[in-house]
Design a protein around this motif. Sequence first.
Motif, PDB file in Angstrom:
ATOM      1  N   TYR A 155       0.814  -1.213   0.000  1.00  0.00           N
ATOM      2  CA  TYR A 155       0.000   0.000   0.000  1.00  0.00           C
ATOM      3  C   TYR A 155       0.850   1.267   0.000  1.00  0.00           C
ATOM      4  CZ  TYR A 155      -4.224  -2.739   0.620  1.00  0.00           C
ATOM      5  OH  TYR A 155      -5.261  -3.626   0.431  1.00  0.00           O
ATOM      6  N   GLY A 156       2.052   1.191   0.574  1.00  0.00           N
ATOM      7  CA  GLY A 156       2.936   2.354   0.546  1.00  0.00           C
ATOM      8  C   GLY A 156       3.335   2.721  -0.872  1.00  0.00           C
ATOM      9  N   LYS A 157       3.666   1.715  -1.678  1.00  0.00           N
ATOM     10  CA  LYS A 157       4.023   1.974  -3.072  1.00  0.00           C
ATOM     11  C   LYS A 157       2.806   2.475  -3.854  1.00  0.00           C
ATOM     12  CE  LYS A 157       8.369   0.709  -2.830  1.00  0.00           C
ATOM     13  NZ  LYS A 157       8.791  -0.656  -3.159  1.00  0.00           N
ATOM     14  N   LEU A 158       1.651   1.927  -3.553  1.00  0.00           N
ATOM     15  CA  LEU A 158       0.436   2.397  -4.240  1.00  0.00           C
ATOM     16  C   LEU A 158       0.195   3.870  -3.961  1.00  0.00           C
ATOM     17  CD1 LEU A 158      -2.304  -0.377  -3.852  1.00  0.00           C
ATOM     18  CD2 LEU A 158      -1.062   0.268  -5.915  1.00  0.00           C
ATOM     19  N   TYR A 159       0.277   4.234  -2.694  1.00  0.00           N
ATOM     20  CA  TYR A 159       0.011   5.621  -2.314  1.00  0.00           C
ATOM     21  C   TYR A 159       0.999   6.561  -3.006  1.00  0.00           C
ATOM     22  CZ  TYR A 159      -0.704   9.736   0.611  1.00  0.00           C
ATOM     23  OH  TYR A 159      -0.971  11.009   1.054  1.00  0.00           O
ATOM     24  N   GLN A 160       2.239   6.119  -3.102  1.00  0.00           N
ATOM     25  CA  GLN A 160       3.287   6.961  -3.685  1.00  0.00           C
ATOM     26  C   GLN A 160       3.141   7.097  -5.200  1.00  0.00           C
ATOM     27  OE1 GLN A 160       7.186   5.444  -2.850  1.00  0.00           O
ATOM     28  NE2 GLN A 160       8.246   7.026  -4.029  1.00  0.00           N
ATOM     29  N   ASN A 161       2.781   6.014  -5.887  1.00  0.00           N
ATOM     30  CA  ASN A 161       2.859   5.996  -7.346  1.00  0.00           C
ATOM     31  C   ASN A 161       1.526   6.064  -8.074  1.00  0.00           C
ATOM     32  OD1 ASN A 161       5.694   5.810  -7.420  1.00  0.00           O
ATOM     33  ND2 ASN A 161       5.623   3.609  -7.048  1.00  0.00           N
ATOM     34  N   ARG A 162       0.446   5.664  -7.429  1.00  0.00           N
ATOM     35  CA  ARG A 162      -0.819   5.587  -8.158  1.00  0.00           C
ATOM     36  C   ARG A 162      -1.405   6.972  -8.437  1.00  0.00           C
ATOM     37  NH1 ARG A 162      -4.685   1.596  -9.784  1.00  0.00           N
ATOM     38  NH2 ARG A 162      -2.867   0.267  -9.511  1.00  0.00           N
ATOM     39  N   TYR A 163      -1.352   7.864  -7.460  1.00  0.00           N
ATOM     40  CA  TYR A 163      -2.047   9.135  -7.631  1.00  0.00           C
ATOM     41  C   TYR A 163      -1.450  10.036  -8.716  1.00  0.00           C
ATOM     42  CZ  TYR A 163      -5.186   8.108  -3.823  1.00  0.00           C
ATOM     43  OH  TYR A 163      -6.164   7.518  -3.044  1.00  0.00           O
ATOM     44  N   PRO A 164      -0.129  10.114  -8.883  1.00  0.00           N
ATOM     45  CA  PRO A 164       0.382  10.915 -10.010  1.00  0.00           C
ATOM     46  C   PRO A 164      -0.120  10.403 -11.368  1.00  0.00           C
ATOM     47  CG  PRO A 164       2.135  10.523  -8.440  1.00  0.00           C
ATOM     48  CD  PRO A 164       0.979   9.684  -8.002  1.00  0.00           C
ATOM     49  N   VAL A 165      -0.249   9.089 -11.496  1.00  0.00           N
ATOM     50  CA  VAL A 165      -0.760   8.529 -12.752  1.00  0.00           C
ATOM     51  C   VAL A 165      -2.231   8.896 -12.934  1.00  0.00           C
ATOM     52  CG1 VAL A 165      -1.174   6.402 -14.037  1.00  0.00           C
ATOM     53  CG2 VAL A 165       0.908   6.640 -12.657  1.00  0.00           C
ATOM     54  N   LEU A 166      -3.005   8.778 -11.865  1.00  0.00           N
ATOM     55  CA  LEU A 166      -4.422   9.121 -11.959  1.00  0.00           C
ATOM     56  C   LEU A 166      -4.623  10.610 -12.230  1.00  0.00           C
ATOM     57  CD1 LEU A 166      -5.934   6.930  -9.085  1.00  0.00           C
ATOM     58  CD2 LEU A 166      -6.108   6.542 -11.549  1.00  0.00           C
ATOM     59  N   ARG A 167      -3.751  11.440 -11.697  1.00  0.00           N
ATOM     60  CA  ARG A 167      -3.865  12.879 -11.963  1.00  0.00           C
ATOM     61  C   ARG A 167      -3.678  13.173 -13.453  1.00  0.00           C
ATOM     62  NH1 ARG A 167      -4.251  16.515  -7.916  1.00  0.00           N
ATOM     63  NH2 ARG A 167      -3.997  15.720  -5.786  1.00  0.00           N
ATOM     64  N   LYS A 168      -2.745  12.458 -14.088  1.00  0.00           N
ATOM     65  CA  LYS A 168      -2.561  12.665 -15.521  1.00  0.00           C
ATOM     66  C   LYS A 168      -3.802  12.251 -16.293  1.00  0.00           C
ATOM     67  CE  LYS A 168       0.402  11.846 -19.473  1.00  0.00           C
ATOM     68  NZ  LYS A 168       1.682  11.324 -19.995  1.00  0.00           N
ATOM     69  N   ALA A 169      -4.396  11.110 -15.918  1.00  0.00           N
ATOM     70  CA  ALA A 169      -5.624  10.663 -16.590  1.00  0.00           C
ATOM     71  C   ALA A 169      -6.756  11.665 -16.389  1.00  0.00           C
ATOM     72  CB  ALA A 169      -6.031   9.288 -16.063  1.00  0.00           C
ATOM     73  N   CYS A 170      -6.849  12.218 -15.193  1.00  0.00           N
ATOM     74  CA  CYS A 170      -7.926  13.180 -14.915  1.00  0.00           C
ATOM     75  C   CYS A 170      -7.699  14.495 -15.659  1.00  0.00           C
ATOM     76  CB  CYS A 170      -8.047  13.408 -13.414  1.00  0.00           C
ATOM     77  SG  CYS A 170      -8.762  12.000 -12.533  1.00  0.00           S
ATOM     78  N   ARG A 171      -6.462  14.895 -15.827  1.00  0.00           N
ATOM     79  CA  ARG A 171      -6.199  16.099 -16.615  1.00  0.00           C
ATOM     80  C   ARG A 171      -6.675  15.901 -18.059  1.00  0.00           C
ATOM     81  NH1 ARG A 171      -1.361  16.344 -13.536  1.00  0.00           N
ATOM     82  NH2 ARG A 171      -0.168  15.284 -15.179  1.00  0.00           N
ATOM     83  N   ALA A 172      -6.427  14.716 -18.593  1.00  0.00           N
ATOM     84  CA  ALA A 172      -6.898  14.437 -19.956  1.00  0.00           C
ATOM     85  C   ALA A 172      -8.410  14.443 -20.017  1.00  0.00           C
ATOM     86  CB  ALA A 172      -6.341  13.090 -20.424  1.00  0.00           C
TER      87      ALA A 172
END
Length: 498
Positions: A99-116
Amino acid sequence: MRTGGILMHITSLPSPYGVGTMGESARHFVDFLQAAGQSLWQILPICPTSYGDSPYQSFSTFAGNPYLIDLDDLTADGLLDRADYAGLDWGGDPLMVDYGKLYQNRYPVLRKACRALLAAPTADYRSFCEKNAFWLEDYALFMAMKEANGGEPWTDWEQAIQNREVVALNRVRRALEGDIAFWRSVQYLFFRQWNALKDYANEHDVRIIGDLPIYVSADSVDVWAHPEQFQLDEHRRPTEVAGCPPDGFSADGQLWGNPLFNWEAMERDGFAWWVRRIAYQFEIYDVLRIDHFRGFDAYYAIPYGETTAQNGRWRQGPGMKLFRAVEASLGKKEIIAEDLGFLTPSVHRLREETGFPGMKVLEFAFDRRDGGGPAYLPHNYPTNCVVYVGTHDNETAVGWLETAHPEDVAHAREYLRLDPREGEHWGMMRAVWASVGRCAVVQMQDVLGLGREGRMNIPSTLGGKNWTWRAPAGFDSPELAARLRRQMALYGRLPEQE
């Protein structure tokens, strides 16, 4: 109508990106369930997890968990490129969620998808926001505020924000407009994928059993936005909190720490908060399991600030008044009552009056630590019940055989006529399939014959391996599906036998 099902949370599915998601592996699992003659897929709550990663402690009772969004499906939608996430560190063990890796890495990827997404918002996106505004606007603001405050609980925010003063809320809405838009749009992505997965399951004759925790987290938008619904003092701190009394498993009991409901205030407005909550769940799931059902009859209240659950006391719950209000508004719904634990005659009467099926856990029939006793022996089951070998809070079948008291294990082996040649866990599963219980659900870990390494959760503990178990790639093989299907045919639980 006799049915069979599998209990497996979405996070436990295999995927290359650290956690099970609502993408291809979930659709493949639905195919497996259909081939295996299973009518039901039971999952744990899908709301966003907070500290401790428990799906039963969430920032919102309405929102979806962003970790479950499938990144490959976002790429197929044109919102990401595989290069955005394929090379990131999602953890070193494919059989465990980090879960630590998820918290660190998942949200920047989701932010890019949401910007699109937000660069060209669709009519469907706008419709989603309008339909769900009753919870979505507060949730997006809450999460943006939490992020702006370094993750601190809302009770440590600026006093005017804690008190939801209009001028202060308008100020932060303007200041955090971009972050609020992210949290709003990530929920759209979640529910777009969820609805597609549920439609896929239903089209393949698989219905989804969802799980509704009775309580909400203290650090949640639910308490911040609706403090009048909870037992809080003038500083919006709980006066008493939820938990369970000491029992054979825990001498200190279980101190959950959730704020308790203000049932008197809820009754005055016709239990409107609960009616809306349950109505929303039935937009998401086909069947709903309500956790800790006994808390509607009487609930255990522990003074705020206690370090154990030893000094709690029982208080009267809303009883049938709540369920009459729900039925008057929503009609008859398929609800499973999680009626485990310390049960009194009044709890039994409440469940019988609702007509909801209760739960029977086979392990409880033999385990002296729980004191479940004869009511959990298959020859005593009523028809109107859902039968399990164990739930996510129990040992796997193999783990139970390895850790329970030797005399209890010997009793189980004799009663169930367990045969090591077929695998004793299969004998335990056959007992629930063969029972008169209308619905029988087994954990995927038991189907796979896993021991303690497959346990999903140990109640009253934090950290460790709780909520982290994942299945290996290829676990849902055609051979295993065929073996399960044969058992469903033998015991009259195939969909076509209904």
